[in-house]
Write a protein that holds these residues in place. Structure first.
Motif, PDB file in Angstrom:
ATOM      1  N   GLU A  77      47.667  28.837 -44.333  1.00  0.00           N
ATOM      2  CA  GLU A  77      47.368  27.508 -43.999  1.00  0.00           C
ATOM      3  C   GLU A  77      46.085  27.476 -43.387  1.00  0.00           C
ATOM      4  O   GLU A  77      45.628  28.407 -42.912  1.00  0.00           O
ATOM      5  CB  GLU A  77      48.343  26.645 -43.155  1.00  0.00           C
ATOM      6  CG  GLU A  77      49.843  26.686 -43.837  1.00  0.00           C
ATOM      7  CD  GLU A  77      50.698  26.112 -42.894  1.00  0.00           C
ATOM      8  OE1 GLU A  77      50.301  25.509 -41.756  1.00  0.00           O
ATOM      9  OE2 GLU A  77      51.880  25.741 -43.450  1.00  0.00           O
ATOM     10  N   TYR A  87      43.794  24.927 -40.376  1.00  0.00           N
ATOM     11  CA  TYR A  87      43.730  23.396 -39.761  1.00  0.00           C
ATOM     12  C   TYR A  87      42.374  22.958 -40.125  1.00  0.00           C
ATOM     13  O   TYR A  87      41.523  23.359 -40.156  1.00  0.00           O
ATOM     14  CB  TYR A  87      43.934  24.093 -38.222  1.00  0.00           C
ATOM     15  CG  TYR A  87      45.273  24.736 -37.920  1.00  0.00           C
ATOM     16  CD1 TYR A  87      46.390  24.769 -38.655  1.00  0.00           C
ATOM     17  CD2 TYR A  87      45.337  25.488 -36.752  1.00  0.00           C
ATOM     18  CE1 TYR A  87      47.600  25.134 -38.241  1.00  0.00           C
ATOM     19  CE2 TYR A  87      46.395  26.242 -36.031  1.00  0.00           C
ATOM     20  CZ  TYR A  87      47.379  26.010 -37.183  1.00  0.00           C
ATOM     21  OH  TYR A  87      48.647  26.770 -36.572  1.00  0.00           O
ATOM     22  N   ALA A 141      45.313  18.864 -33.634  1.00  0.00           N
ATOM     23  CA  ALA A 141      46.415  19.356 -32.946  1.00  0.00           C
ATOM     24  C   ALA A 141      46.932  20.243 -34.015  1.00  0.00           C
ATOM     25  O   ALA A 141      48.074  20.645 -34.318  1.00  0.00           O
ATOM     26  CB  ALA A 141      47.313  17.973 -33.366  1.00  0.00           C
TER      27      ALA A 141
HETATM   28  N1  GLN Z   1      50.339  23.366 -38.597  1.00  0.00           N
HETATM   29  C1  GLN Z   1      51.505  22.604 -38.326  1.00  0.00           C
HETATM   30  C2  GLN Z   1      51.583  21.363 -39.178  1.00  0.00           C
HETATM   31  O1  GLN Z   1      50.388  20.925 -39.342  1.00  0.00           O
HETATM   32  C3  GLN Z   1      52.041  22.425 -37.181  1.00  0.00           C
HETATM   33  C4  GLN Z   1      51.085  21.770 -36.005  1.00  0.00           C
HETATM   34  C5  GLN Z   1      51.808  21.288 -34.843  1.00  0.00           C
HETATM   35  O2  GLN Z   1      52.764  21.536 -34.511  1.00  0.00           O
HETATM   36  N2  GLN Z   1      50.918  21.011 -33.848  1.00  0.00           N
HETATM   37  O3  GLN Z   1      52.423  20.732 -39.753  1.00  0.00           O
END
Ligand code: GLN
Length: 231
Positions: free
Chosen positions: A192, A194, A76
């Motif tokens: 950041e 992911y 996500a």
């Molecule tokens: N990358 C951000 C987080 O991890 C938002 C991720 C999202 O809204 N899907 O907090």
């Protein structure tokens, strides 16, 4: 229903965000979730020999769904943070991102995060932007929404002064839905990365990392990247 291209193998439940363009969003015509993350997790499943059953929800539901082991996998656009690593396991990083500000296209007042004192800044609940704003901008009035589109709409309507959120999503929104109406300002605020998320102690982490590395080595990762982020 099962949602992977390959036959056979275990079926794992995959929690995703219901709206985080271009990583995951609903294609209204097909009723299927699409986007970079969706292609990536389906390719990983094919490579590792399992099937995926994708369920979409609010972003904070993905985080709590991992913490409660309700789903096997979460993808996500979730940023790997030290805080989350206390309760969630992550794959190796698969995408470099960061945070950025958006304002109305004709706004001359907010040029960077230095101009946020006394301003209303919208973002999404449970995200790294919310944490960043609370930690670094106690003088700003932070407004949070479960979905980011509500935040952008409040900005377009002038109910808030700025939105802070993930660079790829802000850029996508500014260049598509809000073209000519919103613009980004200032630098990328926080680097950041992911990661794919798992309940703590999941035995899937190694298999997923191995499949991810194979896709990077054989060029399939690049093909997917090109499809969603290429010119
Ligand atoms: N990358 C951000 C987080 O991890 C938002 C991720 C999202 O809204 N899907 O907090």
């Amino acid at each position: 229903g099962s949602d992977s291209g390959s036959d056979g193998g275990e079926t794992y439940t995959v929690a995703t965000d219901n709206n985080f363009v271009p990583f995951e969003f609903l294609n209204e015509d097909t009723g299927k979730m699409e986007g970079f993350d969706m292609d990536l997790i389906r390719a990983i499943a094919d490579e590792a020999g399992f099937q995926v059953d994708i369920e979409s929800m609010k972003f904070d539901g993905v985080v709590t769904g991992m913490q409660s082991s309700r789903y096997d996998i979460g993808i996500a656009g979730m940023t790997i943070t030290e805080e989350r690593e206390k309760t969630i396991d992550f794959s190796d990083p698969y995408y470099d991102a960061g945070l950025i500000l958006a304002v109305q296209a004709d706004n001359e007042e907010i040029k960077s995060e230095a101009d946020l004192a006394g301003k209303k800044v919208a973002t999404r609940s449970g995200t790294t932007s919310e944490t960043y704003l609370k930690d670094n901008h106690p003088d700003a009035e932070v407004v949070t929404f479960p979905g980011i589109v509500e935040a952008y709409m409040d900005l377009q309507a002038g109910r808030v002064d700025a939105v802070m959120y993930d660079v790829p999503n802000v850029k996508y929104y500014v260049n598509n839905d809000a073209k000519g109406e919103l613009k980004t300002v200032g630098d990328v605020l926080q680097g950041e990365q992911y990661g794919i998320a798992f309940p703590k102690g999941s035995e899937l982490v190694d298999d997923v990392n191995e499949a991810l590395q194979t896709l990077i080595d054989n060029g399939k990762y690049d093909d997917i990247y090109e499809e969603w982020f290429g010119e």
